[in-house]
Design an enzyme around this catalytic site. Structure first.
Site, mmCIF file in Angstrom:
data_model
loop_
_atom_site.group_PDB
_atom_site.id
_atom_site.type_symbol
_atom_site.label_atom_id
_atom_site.label_comp_id
_atom_site.label_asym_id
_atom_site.label_seq_id
_atom_site.Cartn_x
_atom_site.Cartn_y
_atom_site.Cartn_z
ATOM 1 N N GLU A 238 0.833 -1.216 0.000
ATOM 2 C CA GLU A 238 0.000 0.000 0.000
ATOM 3 C C GLU A 238 0.863 1.260 0.000
ATOM 4 O O GLU A 238 0.427 2.343 0.399
ATOM 5 C CB GLU A 238 -0.995 -0.021 1.165
ATOM 6 C CG GLU A 238 -1.891 -1.260 1.165
ATOM 7 C CD GLU A 238 -3.357 -1.032 0.768
ATOM 8 O OE1 GLU A 238 -3.870 0.077 0.948
ATOM 9 O OE2 GLU A 238 -3.992 -2.003 0.276
ATOM 10 N N HIS B 107 -3.517 1.492 7.946
ATOM 11 C CA HIS B 107 -2.174 1.800 7.445
ATOM 12 C C HIS B 107 -1.348 2.266 8.640
ATOM 13 O O HIS B 107 -1.892 2.858 9.590
ATOM 14 C CB HIS B 107 -2.207 2.943 6.412
ATOM 15 C CG HIS B 107 -2.827 2.579 5.106
ATOM 16 N ND1 HIS B 107 -3.703 3.397 4.436
ATOM 17 C CD2 HIS B 107 -2.682 1.484 4.323
ATOM 18 C CE1 HIS B 107 -4.085 2.818 3.302
ATOM 19 N NE2 HIS B 107 -3.479 1.658 3.214
ATOM 20 N N CYS C 124 -2.454 11.213 4.443
ATOM 21 C CA CYS C 124 -2.932 10.266 3.407
ATOM 22 C C CYS C 124 -3.008 10.943 2.051
ATOM 23 O O CYS C 124 -2.881 10.305 1.011
ATOM 24 C CB CYS C 124 -4.331 9.761 3.720
ATOM 25 S SG CYS C 124 -4.510 8.959 5.299
#
Ligand code: SUG
Length: 433
Positions: free
Chosen positions: A172, A246, A365
């Site tokens: 990711e 995450h 993010c």
């Protein structure tokens, strides 16, 4: 060196479909009416706030959604209007996945190693395969080609294909990678993973682990990082199960600053000792205990998803979401531990990013950090950088093309699809990519 933040420009199709399992905000917001114009302007305001203060800022354009190529691969045939209508009526969940605006969270677009760290002296880029969630896996092909057209100089940039799209190599991107450095010292690359093929049993129980050890190892190898400058640390499975899908939801690093929740790693003492002993220079670590802030409060406030940047005067600024201003425990921490006399962080800027936050995307993010030399920076298209002109252009473009409100049903409209397609093509033409 210049650290450039590449933010994802929010798409005109930003919506709330509750697609991301383990991302509590996304689940909570499922089915809400979204506000794409507000979302894009909130993101643009963040970019411009930093650019105005002298922090190099660029953007990546949105991807066109619903993704017709993906709907075609899933068996929906006919012209555009027929495909959209059929998919919406017959398979609303797939339609929602093909309509996600998730490419805006560019911390998941790729992992990037700067040329000062790599054996061949070039910048290495590996787009994340985002294999854990269908809606995110759709981003990968276009992300790879956008990165290639922006970082186009072969003398400076090496583009690797995304890792094989299978759980063993689940990746990711930069959200699970921390680069720590102190002045001119050689940087330490900390890769944080949630699962490994050799030991799935000790992974999270409730939610998926989105980053694999094998994926981290492959990226470190591809990027030609010296073994001595790399660490692979395991995420605490309980943190993933508490909503830290995450690692950048529970820790953040910038230069020599490492702000982390004590429940970040599976083996906290060992992990922190390995960071301390491998880091070349004095590390300014800011541990936050569970008594000071529970994991739940960390996930709700997104304190650790704050974006730390260095200002032209050498001091650091922390960009926090408004949710941090509203949380008394976070406020106490900022006062007593984060912005203190001996801390490199001297200032906090609170921004309203609620449209993105409601899908689980905070300030960090929304950005992909790229560390570049002046020559590398000069090779990029000029218009991807935020300046007074480009920011005014983008504001006008958003106001012209973005709806105030949007539901999933609106996205089945072919007229809207064509209008978005034209607007995005014009934007790319304007940028010159
Ligand atoms: O992958 N949300 C994203 C948020 C990504 C945040 N990025 C970082 N932490 N770096 C995700 O979970 C929600 C989309 C929806 O539900 O419609 C979503 O994909």
């Amino acid at each position: 060196m210049h650290e450039v933040n590449f933010d994802g420009l929010v798409s005109p199709t930003h919506n709330f479909s509750g697609l991301a399992i383990g991302n509590l905000a996304s689940t909570r917001s499922s089915g809400r009416i979204s506000r794409p114009r507000e979302a894009a302007l909130q993101g643009l305001d963040k970019m411009w706030a930093l650019a105005r203060r002298g922090v190099p800022q660029a953007f990546l354009p949105p991807q066109l959604r619903p993704s017709l190529p993906t709907l075609k691969r899933l068996g929906f045939l006919g012209d555009e209007a027929e495909i959209l209508q059929q998919a919406f009526e017959q398979a609303p969940d797939w339609f929602a996945a093909c309509s996600s605006a998730s490419a805006m969270w560019t911390a998941n677009a790729a992992t990037i190693a700067p040329s000062i760290d790599t054996a061949d002296g070039r910048v290495h880029l590996t787009p994340a395969n985002l294999v854990t969630n269908f809606h995110r896996s759709i981003e990968v092909t276009e992300t790879a080609s956008t990165l290639k057209s922006i970082f186009s100089s072969e003398a400076h940039f090496v583009h690797h294909p995304p890792l094989p799209a299978t759980p063993m190599f689940a990746d990711e991107g930069a959200a699970n990678h921390i680069r720590l450095t102190c002045g001119d010292s050689s940087a330490l690359h900390v890769f944080v993973y949630g699962t490994t093929a050799a030991d799935r049993a000790n992974g999270p129980k409730r939610f998926p682990a989105r980053q694999s050890l094998e994926g981290c190892q492959a990226v470190a190898r591809l990027h030609q990082l010296p073994e001595s400058r790399v660490l692979f640390l395991r995420q605490n499975p309980d943190a993933i199960d508490a909503g830290a899908f995450h690692n950048d939801v529970v820790s953040v690093g910038h230069e020599n600053v490492f702000l982390y929740h004590e429940e970040t790693f599976a083996n906290p003492e060992e992990s922190l000792e390995s960071i301390r002993s491998k880091f070349d220079g004095p590390l300014h670590s800011i541990p936050v205990t569970s008594r000071e802030l529970t994991l739940k409060q960390a996930v709700d406030s997104y304190l650790f998803n704050s974006q730390i940047v260095t200002l032209p005067n050498g001091r650091m600024l922390m960009v926090c979401p408004l949710e941090c201003l509203e949380n008394p425990s976070v406020q106490e921490l900022i006062k007593t531990k984060i912005v203190t006399t001996d801390s490199p962080i001297s200032e906090v800027l609170y921004l309203d990013l609620r449209q993105s936050m409601n899908n689980g995307g905070g300030p960090a993010c929304l950005r992909l950090r790229v560390l570049l030399t002046s020559a590398e920076l000069d090779s990029l298209p000029e218009r991807i950088f935020l300046t007074e002109n480009s920011s005014a252009f983008l504001r006008h473009w958003i106001e012209q093309h973005y709806p105030e409100e949007l539901t999933l049903a609106d996205l089945a409209c072919a007229h809207r699809y064509f209008a978005n397609s034209r607007a995005l093509a014009n934007l790319k033409r304007w940028i010159g990519i």
